[in-house]
Structure formats: structure tokens, C-alpha cells
Scaffold this active site. Structure first.
Site, PDB file in Angstrom:
ATOM      1  N   LYS A  95       0.834  -1.209   0.000  1.00  0.00           N
ATOM      2  CA  LYS A  95       0.000   0.000   0.000  1.00  0.00           C
ATOM      3  C   LYS A  95       0.862   1.250   0.000  1.00  0.00           C
ATOM      4  O   LYS A  95       1.947   1.248   0.576  1.00  0.00           O
ATOM      5  CB  LYS A  95      -0.882   0.032   1.254  1.00  0.00           C
ATOM      6  CG  LYS A  95      -1.855  -1.122   1.368  1.00  0.00           C
ATOM      7  CD  LYS A  95      -2.671  -0.989   2.629  1.00  0.00           C
ATOM      8  CE  LYS A  95      -3.734  -2.086   2.679  1.00  0.00           C
ATOM      9  NZ  LYS A  95      -4.575  -1.974   3.880  1.00  0.00           N
ATOM     10  N   GLY A 133      -8.068   2.721  -1.206  1.00  0.00           N
ATOM     11  CA  GLY A 133      -7.808   1.690  -2.214  1.00  0.00           C
ATOM     12  C   GLY A 133      -6.876   2.097  -3.340  1.00  0.00           C
ATOM     13  O   GLY A 133      -6.517   1.277  -4.175  1.00  0.00           O
ATOM     14  N   GLU A 160       1.488  -5.365   4.128  1.00  0.00           N
ATOM     15  CA  GLU A 160       0.679  -6.055   5.148  1.00  0.00           C
ATOM     16  C   GLU A 160       0.303  -7.444   4.649  1.00  0.00           C
ATOM     17  O   GLU A 160       0.225  -7.674   3.443  1.00  0.00           O
ATOM     18  CB  GLU A 160      -0.647  -5.301   5.381  1.00  0.00           C
ATOM     19  CG  GLU A 160      -0.532  -3.989   6.112  1.00  0.00           C
ATOM     20  CD  GLU A 160      -1.880  -3.276   6.238  1.00  0.00           C
ATOM     21  OE1 GLU A 160      -2.877  -3.726   5.636  1.00  0.00           O
ATOM     22  OE2 GLU A 160      -1.924  -2.263   6.946  1.00  0.00           O
ATOM     23  N   LYS A 161       0.013  -8.328   5.581  1.00  0.00           N
ATOM     24  CA  LYS A 161      -0.629  -9.601   5.240  1.00  0.00           C
ATOM     25  C   LYS A 161      -1.956  -9.252   4.570  1.00  0.00           C
ATOM     26  O   LYS A 161      -2.663  -8.348   5.017  1.00  0.00           O
ATOM     27  CB  LYS A 161      -0.888 -10.382   6.544  1.00  0.00           C
ATOM     28  CG  LYS A 161      -1.734 -11.610   6.384  1.00  0.00           C
ATOM     29  CD  LYS A 161      -0.889 -12.838   6.268  1.00  0.00           C
ATOM     30  CE  LYS A 161      -1.722 -14.073   5.944  1.00  0.00           C
ATOM     31  NZ  LYS A 161      -0.904 -15.104   5.291  1.00  0.00           N
ATOM     32  N   LYS A 186     -18.076   2.902  -2.278  1.00  0.00           N
ATOM     33  CA  LYS A 186     -19.150   2.301  -1.500  1.00  0.00           C
ATOM     34  C   LYS A 186     -20.482   2.532  -2.218  1.00  0.00           C
ATOM     35  O   LYS A 186     -20.697   3.608  -2.776  1.00  0.00           O
ATOM     36  CB  LYS A 186     -19.211   2.937  -0.108  1.00  0.00           C
ATOM     37  CG  LYS A 186     -17.971   2.641   0.725  1.00  0.00           C
ATOM     38  CD  LYS A 186     -17.919   3.509   1.958  1.00  0.00           C
ATOM     39  CE  LYS A 186     -16.598   3.280   2.694  1.00  0.00           C
ATOM     40  NZ  LYS A 186     -16.364   4.340   3.702  1.00  0.00           N
ATOM     41  N   ARG A 220     -13.002  13.434   8.378  1.00  0.00           N
ATOM     42  CA  ARG A 220     -14.088  14.249   7.810  1.00  0.00           C
ATOM     43  C   ARG A 220     -15.447  13.675   8.219  1.00  0.00           C
ATOM     44  O   ARG A 220     -15.522  12.578   8.752  1.00  0.00           O
ATOM     45  CB  ARG A 220     -13.992  14.186   6.286  1.00  0.00           C
ATOM     46  CG  ARG A 220     -14.152  12.757   5.770  1.00  0.00           C
ATOM     47  CD  ARG A 220     -14.144  12.615   4.278  1.00  0.00           C
ATOM     48  NE  ARG A 220     -14.452  11.257   3.880  1.00  0.00           N
ATOM     49  CZ  ARG A 220     -13.579  10.247   3.827  1.00  0.00           C
ATOM     50  NH1 ARG A 220     -12.314  10.438   4.166  1.00  0.00           N
ATOM     51  NH2 ARG A 220     -13.976   9.034   3.454  1.00  0.00           N
ATOM     52  N   ARG A 226     -26.614   4.522  -2.199  1.00  0.00           N
ATOM     53  CA  ARG A 226     -26.108   5.674  -2.955  1.00  0.00           C
ATOM     54  C   ARG A 226     -26.683   5.605  -4.365  1.00  0.00           C
ATOM     55  O   ARG A 226     -26.426   4.651  -5.102  1.00  0.00           O
ATOM     56  CB  ARG A 226     -24.582   5.652  -3.037  1.00  0.00           C
ATOM     57  CG  ARG A 226     -23.934   5.835  -1.690  1.00  0.00           C
ATOM     58  CD  ARG A 226     -22.476   6.177  -1.861  1.00  0.00           C
ATOM     59  NE  ARG A 226     -21.773   6.085  -0.600  1.00  0.00           N
ATOM     60  CZ  ARG A 226     -20.512   6.454  -0.426  1.00  0.00           C
ATOM     61  NH1 ARG A 226     -19.810   6.924  -1.467  1.00  0.00           N
ATOM     62  NH2 ARG A 226     -19.927   6.351   0.746  1.00  0.00           N
TER      63      ARG A 226
HETATM   64  C1  MV4 Z   1      -6.733  -4.488   2.932  1.00  0.00           C
HETATM   65  C2  MV4 Z   1      -7.436  -5.609   2.452  1.00  0.00           C
HETATM   66  C3  MV4 Z   1      -6.976  -6.852   2.823  1.00  0.00           C
HETATM   67  N1  MV4 Z   1      -5.885  -6.976   3.589  1.00  0.00           N
HETATM   68  N2  MV4 Z   1      -5.647  -4.666   3.702  1.00  0.00           N
HETATM   69  C4  MV4 Z   1      -9.236  -1.158   0.595  1.00  0.00           C
HETATM   70  C5  MV4 Z   1      -9.316   0.312   0.848  1.00  0.00           C
HETATM   71  C6  MV4 Z   1      -8.528   0.609   2.076  1.00  0.00           C
HETATM   72  N3  MV4 Z   1      -9.385   1.224   3.033  1.00  0.00           N
HETATM   73  C7  MV4 Z   1      -8.004  -0.692   2.545  1.00  0.00           C
HETATM   74  N4  MV4 Z   1      -8.499  -1.721   1.657  1.00  0.00           N
HETATM   75  C8  MV4 Z   1      -8.190  -3.016   1.857  1.00  0.00           C
HETATM   76  N5  MV4 Z   1      -7.091  -3.246   2.643  1.00  0.00           N
HETATM   77  C9  MV4 Z   1      -5.250  -5.887   4.026  1.00  0.00           C
HETATM   78  N6  MV4 Z   1      -4.159  -6.045   4.787  1.00  0.00           N
HETATM   79  C10 MV4 Z   1      -8.546  -5.400   1.656  1.00  0.00           C
HETATM   80  C11 MV4 Z   1      -8.914  -4.106   1.349  1.00  0.00           C
HETATM   81  C12 MV4 Z   1     -10.056  -3.987   0.485  1.00  0.00           C
HETATM   82  C13 MV4 Z   1      -9.982  -4.401  -0.852  1.00  0.00           C
HETATM   83  C14 MV4 Z   1      -8.803  -4.854  -1.423  1.00  0.00           C
HETATM   84  C15 MV4 Z   1      -8.751  -5.252  -2.759  1.00  0.00           C
HETATM   85  C16 MV4 Z   1      -9.905  -5.174  -3.545  1.00  0.00           C
HETATM   86  C17 MV4 Z   1     -11.091  -4.708  -3.001  1.00  0.00           C
HETATM   87  C18 MV4 Z   1     -11.133  -4.311  -1.657  1.00  0.00           C
HETATM   88  C19 MV4 Z   1     -12.325  -3.829  -1.130  1.00  0.00           C
HETATM   89  C20 MV4 Z   1     -12.351  -3.433   0.176  1.00  0.00           C
HETATM   90  C21 MV4 Z   1     -11.218  -3.516   0.979  1.00  0.00           C
END
Ligand code: MV4
Length: 451
Positions: A158, A165, A200-201, A237, A292, A338
Site C-alpha cells: 500500500k 484503495g 501487510e498480510k 461504496k 471528515r 447511494r
Molecule cells: C486491505 C485488504 C486486505 N488486507 N488490507 C481497501 C481500501 C482501504 N481502506 C483498505 N483496503 C483493503 N485493505 C489488508 N491487509 C482489503 C482491502 C479492500 C480491498 C482490497 C482489494 C480489492 C477490493 C477491496 C475492497 C475493500 C477492501
């Protein structure tokens, strides 16, 4: 209390803030771009000033134009809404230096949580569980490989400056890891001007559950239950609800008390949200903090009976919260759909244009937050949200029934909207069961392609 505030936003949220201000006896100043001249926020504010051309960078992101409007109208505070300048620490600083209150947290708070790696470290220090992963920004291929080996595949890379995302990479083995690390860095640099990434995992099929916080400047910090925002598509969302179908009162208290601890540790004083990921065993991990008011705040308002925007303005004006944690009760269930001007039959393609026919739903348990009216022209310059349809019932099943009924009354023509998408979603057996992860939509949309 303030006598006059400026709203540095547009659309439904600008209107929502004007309503709160009016009820508080606070005068409001709208700012608008040339294409928003005929918008309802312009009409319902006490004063309105044009700040530039349609393109956001020339208007709603134009800090000098907004500060000039604030000077001319002699406001005491600026409400940034969501999006645009809402989480820009530089803007919050400029407001302070002009002796205008920024209706939100301090620039330091915004800056800290804007760096996702720094927020991760801070939250871990005060005892919030975080996803196993790197303890600092990763700089080399060797470090990346070592950290991935330590936590085990799959992993996710990330951007420290990311969030929501943007700039994420999922990896399943050493071979793709190194190239993903390099492209993630390059993408982060290109998108945010900051190449920092961390690892991260990867939690498979998680739930997105977030806790609403409300805090004043005297150290009173409350949690207002949770929202489940697992129904999303490409990190947008589409439906949110409170309470979460998978959070019981025991877990709510744990998450809530941890979120309060997190907010207190940084002397947070405003509304805010702590996001958690829940894995399939309901283990939870701190993810991000949002500083926010969020799009989905109405579902929390419906189940708590608290007007979050009025409270946000009150605490910014230096008032004490008149509520205790014991005063917060979750009543029934609320859902928000939404409604976007998008064609869901055509990969959610934007569908701007003029609204010729409009029928808003009503009746018991229905709330519509929108800025549209018959004859309104949806501009292609801004996000495609045209309305938030919110229902409130005694329980989730009733909130679903009311939503199905309200969707059937909602007519917006001839533009395409996400109403038909929501109608299908609300009939899906897995949604009705509450058995959904962040991958649910991807799975059912694929299902549809295969029909
Ligand atoms: C993650 C995850 C799985 N594992 N982190 C997406 C937005 C941000 N707020 C963090 N997100 C995610 N972080 C870890 N360690 C899954 C998401 C995630 C996501 C990832 C890939 C595709 C679609 C997703 C939808 C929601 C959250």
C-alpha cells in the site's frame, strides 16, 4: 456559536450543512462554480459567491478563491464537507492563519492520519490490533522479500499517502512481489508525489466496519456505533448500514472503546471515523482513520437520533458535548443506498444529463438527502452521486422492506441511475442474510455476466 459560516462544497452535502446551520441559527454562505449557478445550495444559503469555472481545480479546490469569498462575506468558520479540501492539512492551516475556524480536526491530526504508515505505528503503540506487516516504510527489494516471508503470502503493498484503495497491489509469491513493489512505488510517486509504500498480510474477503467518533475540545470522546460498508465496487461504496449484521453488542463495545482510545491519544476534537477490517473469524484490525464527515453519516444519525453535522459545528465553535456514552443507544437499523447517475447495465458508466422527471420516495422510515430537482442538469465535472436514499426500521429486515418499497417509488428520468442495481441487490439472498464481504459485489456482478 458562530454567526456565519462558509460551506466549501457543493451538491447534497452543501445542502445538508446549510440545513444544520439554519437549525442552529447560523447564517450560511455558499460558494459555487459557474455550472452550479442553479444549484439548491446556492438558493438556500443566505449568501452565495461564484468562485470559478466548472473544473474543481478552478473552483472547489481553489484555496485563494475560497479564502477571498470567506474574507468578503466575513465568516467565522468554514465547513469543508467531504472530498475536495476536507482532508487537506494545508487548507486547515490557512484557515487558522486567517483566524477562520476550520470545522474539523487540527492540521496535525489530518497530517498524521494522512500518512497511513505513521497512523499504523501510532495506533499500534496505543494498543490497537494492526494487520501483521512492515513496521516502517519499505525501501528495498530485500526488505520487501523479508517482510513477505515473515508474514506469509498473500500480502498487500500500500502507498503511505494512499487510502481508499488507491495504489494497492496484492501479491501471492516472491516472483510477482519484487515487480509489484517497484510499480507500487512508481504509482505512489506519480499519484501522491510520495513513493513511500508498506506491506501487510492480505486479509481475504474481509468486512469493512467503521466506528463513528464524536469528540469535543474538553476531552469528551464518544463512539456512536458502527457502519458496515462492505458493499463496494472498485473502492466506491454503494450501500452502507448500521448496525453491522455481524457486530454484536460485545464486539461493538470493544471496537468502540478502542476507537475512543485512538481518538483520545491524538487529542482529537471533531467527528471522525476509525476503519477496521474484520476477517472471516471476526478478528479485527485497525485500517485507517478518516478526519471528515462521511457520505454515509446518515445511517448513524438514524440509529442514534444524533445530528452529526450540528454536533460537528457545535464542537468546532468550542461548545461542550451535552451527551455521555450512556446516552448513546442504537435504535433499530438503517440502510443507505447511494443513487449515482451511472448505468449499471453498462459497467457503471457515468450518465450525466438533464432530469426531466423526478419522483422522490417518502412515507414512514424514509429519508432522501439530495440536491436534485426536476429540470436539474447533472454535470459531468463532479462525482456522480445524485441522492442518498436512507431508510430506518425497527430491525434490519424492516429497513430492507422499507428500502425495497422506497426504491420502487423513486423515479429519475431519462438519465440512468443505480436504482435498478440496488433493487437487485436488496433481493439477493446473501445480502438479506447479511452474509457479505468486500468481494460480494465482484462475485454477484460476475454471476450476472454469466447469466
Ligand atoms: C486491505 C485488504 C486486505 N488486507 N488490507 C481497501 C481500501 C482501504 N481502506 C483498505 N483496503 C483493503 N485493505 C489488508 N491487509 C482489503 C482491502 C479492500 C480491498 C482490497 C482489494 C480489492 C477490493 C477491496 C475492497 C475493500 C477492501
Amino acid at each position: 456559536m458562530f454567526s456565519k459560516i462558509l460551506i466549501a462544497n457543493r451538491g447534497e452535502i452543501a445542502l445538508r450543512i446549510i440545513r444544520a446551520a439554519r437549525e442552529l441559527g447560523v447564517r450560511s454562505v455558499a460558494v459555487y462554480s459557474e455550472v452550479d449557478r442553479n444549484s439548491l445550495h446556492v438558493r438556500f444559503a443566505d449568501e452565495a459567491i461564484c468562485i470559478g469555472q466548472a473544473q474543481s481545480s478552478n473552483s472547489y479546490l481553489n484555496i485563494p478563491a475560497i479564502m477571498s469569498a470567506a474574507e468578503i462575506t466575513d465568516v467565522e468558520a468554514i465547513h469543508p464537507g467531504y472530498g475536495f479540501l476536507a482532508e487537506n492539512p494545508h487548507f486547515a492551516e490557512i484557515c487558522e492563519s486567517c483566524q477562520i475556524k476550520f470545522i474539523g480536526p487540527t492540521p496535525e491530526n489530518i497530517r498524521l492520519v494522512g500518512d497511513k504508515m505513521a497512523a499504523r505505528t501510532t495506533m499500534q503503540k496505543i494498543g490497537l490490533p494492526i494487520v501483521p506487516g512492515s513496521t516502517a516504510v519499505i525501501k528495498t527489494k530485500e526488505e520487501t522479500l523479508k517482510t513477505a516471508k515473515k508474514v506469509g503470502y498473500p500480502v498487500i503493498i500500500k502507498a503511505a499517502a494512499g487510502g481508499g484503495g488507491k495504489g494497492m497491489r496484492i501479491c501471492h509469491n516472491d516472483i510477482t512481489l519484487v515487480s509489484s513493489f517497484m510499480t507500487a512505488q512508481a504509482e505512489a510517486e506519480a499519484s501522491f508525489g510520495n513513493a513511500n509504500v508498506y506491506l501487510e498480510k492480505y486479509i481475504e474477503k474481509p468486512r469493512h466496519v467503521e466506528i463513528q467518533i464524536l469528540a469535543d475540545k474538553f476531552g469528551r470522546t464518544l463512539y456512536l456505533g458502527e457502519r458496515d460498508c462492505s458493499i463496494q465496487r472498485r473502492h466506491q461504496k454503494l450501500l452502507e448500514e448500521s448496525p453491522s449484521p455481524i457486530v454484536d453488542s460485545k464486539l461493538r463495545k470493544r471496537l468502540g472503546e478502542l476507537a475512543v482510545k485512538a481518538a483520545r491519544s491524538v487529542n482529537y476534537a471533531s467527528v471522525g471515523t476509525i476503519e477496521f477490517l474484520l476477517d472471516q473469524e471476526n478478528n479485527f484490525y485497525f485500517m485507517e482513520m478518516n478526519t471528515r464527515i462521511q457520505v454515509e453519516h446518515p445511517v448513524t444519525e438514524m440509529v442514534t437520533g444524533i445530528d452529526l453535522i450540528k454536533e460537528q459545528i457545535r464542537v468546532a465553535a468550542g461548545e461542550k458535548l451535552h451527551l455521555n456514552q450512556d446516552d448513546i443507544h442504537i435504535q433499530g437499523a438503517s440502510i443507505e443506498c447511494r443513487i449515482n447517475a451511472e448505468d449499471f447495465e453498462n459497467d457503471f458508466m457515468p450518465s450525466p444529463g438533464k432530469i426531466e422527471t423526478l419522483n422522490l420516495p417518502g412515507g414512514p422510515g424514509v429519508r432522501v438527502d439530495t440536491h436534485i430537482y426536476p429540470g436539474y442538469e447533472i454535470s459531468p465535472y463532479y462525482d456522480s452521486l445524485v441522492a442518498k436514499l436512507i431508510t430506518h426500521g425497527r430491525n434490519r429486515q424492516e429497513a430492507i422492506k422499507i428500502m425495497q418499497r422506497a426504491l420502487s417509488e423513486f423515479i429519475i428520468a431519462p438519465i440512468k441511475t443505480t436504482i435498478p442495481f440496488h433493487q437487485r441487490l436488496l433481493e439477493h439472498p446473501l445480502f438479506i442474510k447479511g452474509n457479505i464481504s468486500t468481494h460480494f459485489l465482484q462475485e454477484i456482478l460476475k454471476e450476472r455476466e454469466e447469466e
